[in-house]
Design a protein around this motif. Structure first.
Motif, PDB file in Angstrom:
ATOM      1  N   SER A  87      24.576  -7.189 -26.621  1.00  0.00           N
ATOM      2  CA  SER A  87      25.228  -6.801 -27.870  1.00  0.00           C
ATOM      3  C   SER A  87      25.887  -8.015 -28.504  1.00  0.00           C
ATOM      4  O   SER A  87      26.760  -8.643 -27.891  1.00  0.00           O
ATOM      5  CB  SER A  87      26.292  -5.723 -27.599  1.00  0.00           C
ATOM      6  OG  SER A  87      27.090  -5.486 -28.754  1.00  0.00           O
ATOM      7  N   LEU A  88      25.476  -8.357 -29.713  1.00  0.00           N
ATOM      8  CA  LEU A  88      26.127  -9.407 -30.495  1.00  0.00           C
ATOM      9  C   LEU A  88      27.018  -8.740 -31.532  1.00  0.00           C
ATOM     10  O   LEU A  88      26.526  -8.030 -32.413  1.00  0.00           O
ATOM     11  CB  LEU A  88      25.088 -10.286 -31.200  1.00  0.00           C
ATOM     12  CG  LEU A  88      23.990 -10.928 -30.337  1.00  0.00           C
ATOM     13  CD1 LEU A  88      23.060 -11.758 -31.214  1.00  0.00           C
ATOM     14  CD2 LEU A  88      24.600 -11.782 -29.240  1.00  0.00           C
ATOM     15  N   ALA A  89      28.327  -8.917 -31.404  1.00  0.00           N
ATOM     16  CA  ALA A  89      29.279  -8.390 -32.392  1.00  0.00           C
ATOM     17  C   ALA A  89      29.093  -6.894 -32.628  1.00  0.00           C
ATOM     18  O   ALA A  89      29.127  -6.417 -33.762  1.00  0.00           O
ATOM     19  CB  ALA A  89      29.158  -9.156 -33.711  1.00  0.00           C
ATOM     20  N   GLY A  90      28.914  -6.139 -31.559  1.00  0.00           N
ATOM     21  CA  GLY A  90      28.721  -4.697 -31.688  1.00  0.00           C
ATOM     22  C   GLY A  90      30.041  -3.944 -31.771  1.00  0.00           C
ATOM     23  O   GLY A  90      30.984  -4.270 -31.059  1.00  0.00           O
ATOM     24  N   PRO A  91      30.131  -2.903 -32.611  1.00  0.00           N
ATOM     25  CA  PRO A  91      31.336  -2.081 -32.692  1.00  0.00           C
ATOM     26  C   PRO A  91      31.368  -1.074 -31.543  1.00  0.00           C
ATOM     27  O   PRO A  91      31.391   0.146 -31.743  1.00  0.00           O
ATOM     28  CB  PRO A  91      31.194  -1.394 -34.050  1.00  0.00           C
ATOM     29  CG  PRO A  91      29.719  -1.240 -34.218  1.00  0.00           C
ATOM     30  CD  PRO A  91      29.098  -2.461 -33.570  1.00  0.00           C
ATOM     31  N   ASN A  92      31.377  -1.590 -30.328  1.00  0.00           N
ATOM     32  CA  ASN A  92      31.146  -0.732 -29.167  1.00  0.00           C
ATOM     33  C   ASN A  92      32.247   0.294 -28.930  1.00  0.00           C
ATOM     34  O   ASN A  92      32.001   1.351 -28.360  1.00  0.00           O
ATOM     35  CB  ASN A  92      30.937  -1.602 -27.931  1.00  0.00           C
ATOM     36  CG  ASN A  92      29.627  -2.356 -27.998  1.00  0.00           C
ATOM     37  OD1 ASN A  92      28.591  -1.788 -28.310  1.00  0.00           O
ATOM     38  ND2 ASN A  92      29.665  -3.661 -27.744  1.00  0.00           N
ATOM     39  N   ARG A  93      33.453  -0.024 -29.379  1.00  0.00           N
ATOM     40  CA  ARG A  93      34.522   0.972 -29.328  1.00  0.00           C
ATOM     41  C   ARG A  93      34.986   1.335 -30.736  1.00  0.00           C
ATOM     42  O   ARG A  93      36.101   1.815 -30.924  1.00  0.00           O
ATOM     43  CB  ARG A  93      35.686   0.460 -28.458  1.00  0.00           C
ATOM     44  CG  ARG A  93      35.289   0.313 -26.986  1.00  0.00           C
ATOM     45  CD  ARG A  93      36.491   0.167 -26.071  1.00  0.00           C
ATOM     46  NE  ARG A  93      37.303  -0.989 -26.406  1.00  0.00           N
ATOM     47  CZ  ARG A  93      37.010  -2.244 -26.030  1.00  0.00           C
ATOM     48  NH1 ARG A  93      35.920  -2.480 -25.317  1.00  0.00           N
ATOM     49  NH2 ARG A  93      37.799  -3.244 -26.351  1.00  0.00           N
ATOM     50  N   GLY A  94      34.106   1.095 -31.695  1.00  0.00           N
ATOM     51  CA  GLY A  94      34.392   1.433 -33.084  1.00  0.00           C
ATOM     52  C   GLY A  94      35.051   0.294 -33.836  1.00  0.00           C
ATOM     53  O   GLY A  94      35.601  -0.633 -33.245  1.00  0.00           O
ATOM     54  N   THR A  95      34.969   0.358 -35.156  1.00  0.00           N
ATOM     55  CA  THR A  95      35.629  -0.624 -36.009  1.00  0.00           C
ATOM     56  C   THR A  95      36.254   0.080 -37.204  1.00  0.00           C
ATOM     57  O   THR A  95      35.602   0.899 -37.874  1.00  0.00           O
ATOM     58  CB  THR A  95      34.659  -1.716 -36.505  1.00  0.00           C
ATOM     59  OG1 THR A  95      35.343  -2.553 -37.446  1.00  0.00           O
ATOM     60  CG2 THR A  95      33.415  -1.143 -37.161  1.00  0.00           C
ATOM     61  N   SER A  96      37.507  -0.231 -37.477  1.00  0.00           N
ATOM     62  CA  SER A  96      38.204   0.423 -38.592  1.00  0.00           C
ATOM     63  C   SER A  96      37.607   0.038 -39.934  1.00  0.00           C
ATOM     64  O   SER A  96      37.776   0.755 -40.929  1.00  0.00           O
ATOM     65  CB  SER A  96      39.688   0.065 -38.554  1.00  0.00           C
ATOM     66  OG  SER A  96      39.889  -1.327 -38.687  1.00  0.00           O
TER      67      SER A  96
END
Length: 237
Positions: A140-149
Motif C-alpha cells: 500500500s502506497l499512501a493508502g487510507p487504511n484507517r480512513g482519511t478525513s
C-alpha cells in the motif's frame, strides 16, 4: 482538523491525480505482449491505482521493475471506475481480474501494489474475497487504511469518498479482527506530510512492514526513487 482551504487543496489533489501521469507512462500499458517464462519464480504484479486516476500512474514503477528483469507480460494494471463501492462492486472486479492474470500467466499467486484508494479495494479482496489464497505480497502506497478525513470533502456525492471516511463500513470492517490476515506478506509506505491522508499515520497497519518515506506529496510516492527501491526489495523478499 482541516481548514476549508486545506480540504479544498486535498480534494483538488484527488481530482487531478490522472494529470500526474505522463503520456509515456500510459503508453507502457498498451498493446499485446509475449507470455512470460512460466519457470519464473516470482509472482506477476497487479497494480491498483487510486481515486480518480488511471493505470498510467504506474509508468515509473513499471519501468523500474522492467529494469530489474520483469517482463511486460508479468506486469498488469487493473483499471476501474473509482466512484463505485469498494465492497459491493470493486473488490469483486479486482478478484476477477486477478483470476484472469493467474490464468494468463500460469502463476499460483500474484503480488498486488496499490496506491491510495486502491489500497481499500485490494484489502477487501484479500480479506473477504479469497485473496489470502491468491496474493503473495500486498503493498500500500499512501493508502487510507484507517480512513482519511479529507474524504469528507466529496463524501456527499461520491460512494468511494464515503468508503474512505474514518469509521465507514469499509474502514471499520477492514480494521476488525486481524487487519493483515493469512500468509500474505504486507507492506505500507507512508509520508509524514501527505496532503490527502489525514492523519498521516492512517496508512500503517499492524502486522505489516511499515516504512516512512519522509515528506512526500500524496502522488509523489508513485515516482519517488527511494519508495520504488523499497517496494522492489519487498517484492523480492
Amino acid at each position: 482538523m482541516l481548514t476549508a482551504r486545506q480540504a479544498l487543496v486535498a480534494l483538488l489533489t484527488l481530482c487531478l491525480a490522472p494529470l500526474a501521469a505522463p503520456a509515456a507512462a500510459r503508453a507502457s500499458d498498451r498493446g499485446p505482449v509475449p507470455a512470460p517464462d512460466r519457470a519464473s519464480p516470482r509472482s506477476p504484479v497487479v497494480f491498483v491505482h487510486g481515486y480518480n486516476a488511471d493505470p498510467g500512474v504506474w509508468g515509473a514503477l513499471r519501468a523500474d521493475l522492467r529494469a530489474d528483469g520483469y517482463a511486460d507480460a508479468e506486469l498488469f494494471s487493473f483499471g476501474y471506475d473509482t466512484h463505485q463501492s469498494v465492497n459491493e462492486v470493486l473488490a469483486g472486479r479486482l478478484g476477477a481480474y486477478v483470476e484472469h492474470v493467474r490464468r494468463e500467466t500460469g502463476a499460483a499467486k500474484v503480488d498486488v501494489v496499490a496506491h491510495s484508494f486502491g489500497s481499500l479495494v485490494s484489502r477487501w479482496y484479500v480479506k473477504f474475497g479469497g485473496g489470502t489464497a491468491t496474493v503473495d505480497h500486498w503493498v500500500s502506497l499512501a493508502g487510507p487504511n484507517r480512513g482519511t478525513s479529507t474524504a469528507w470533502a466529496c463524501a456527499l456525492w461520491d460512494q468511494a469518498c464515503r468508503d474512505m471516511t474514518p469509521g465507514s463500513y469499509v474502514v471499520k470492517n477492514l480494521g476488525g479482527g486481524d487487519p493483515t490476515p493469512g500468509a500474505v506478506k504486507y507492506a505500507t509506505f507512508w509520508s509524514n506530510c501527505d496532503e490527502v491522508i489525514n492523519p498521516d499515520d492512517s496508512v500503517p497497519l499492524t502486522g505489516a512492514a511499515n516504512t516512512p518515506v519522509g515528506c512526500l506529496g500524496h502522488n509523489d510516492l508513485l515516482g519517488d526513487d527511494g519508495t520504488s527501491a523499497g517496494v522492489r526489495a519487498f517484492l523480492a523478499s
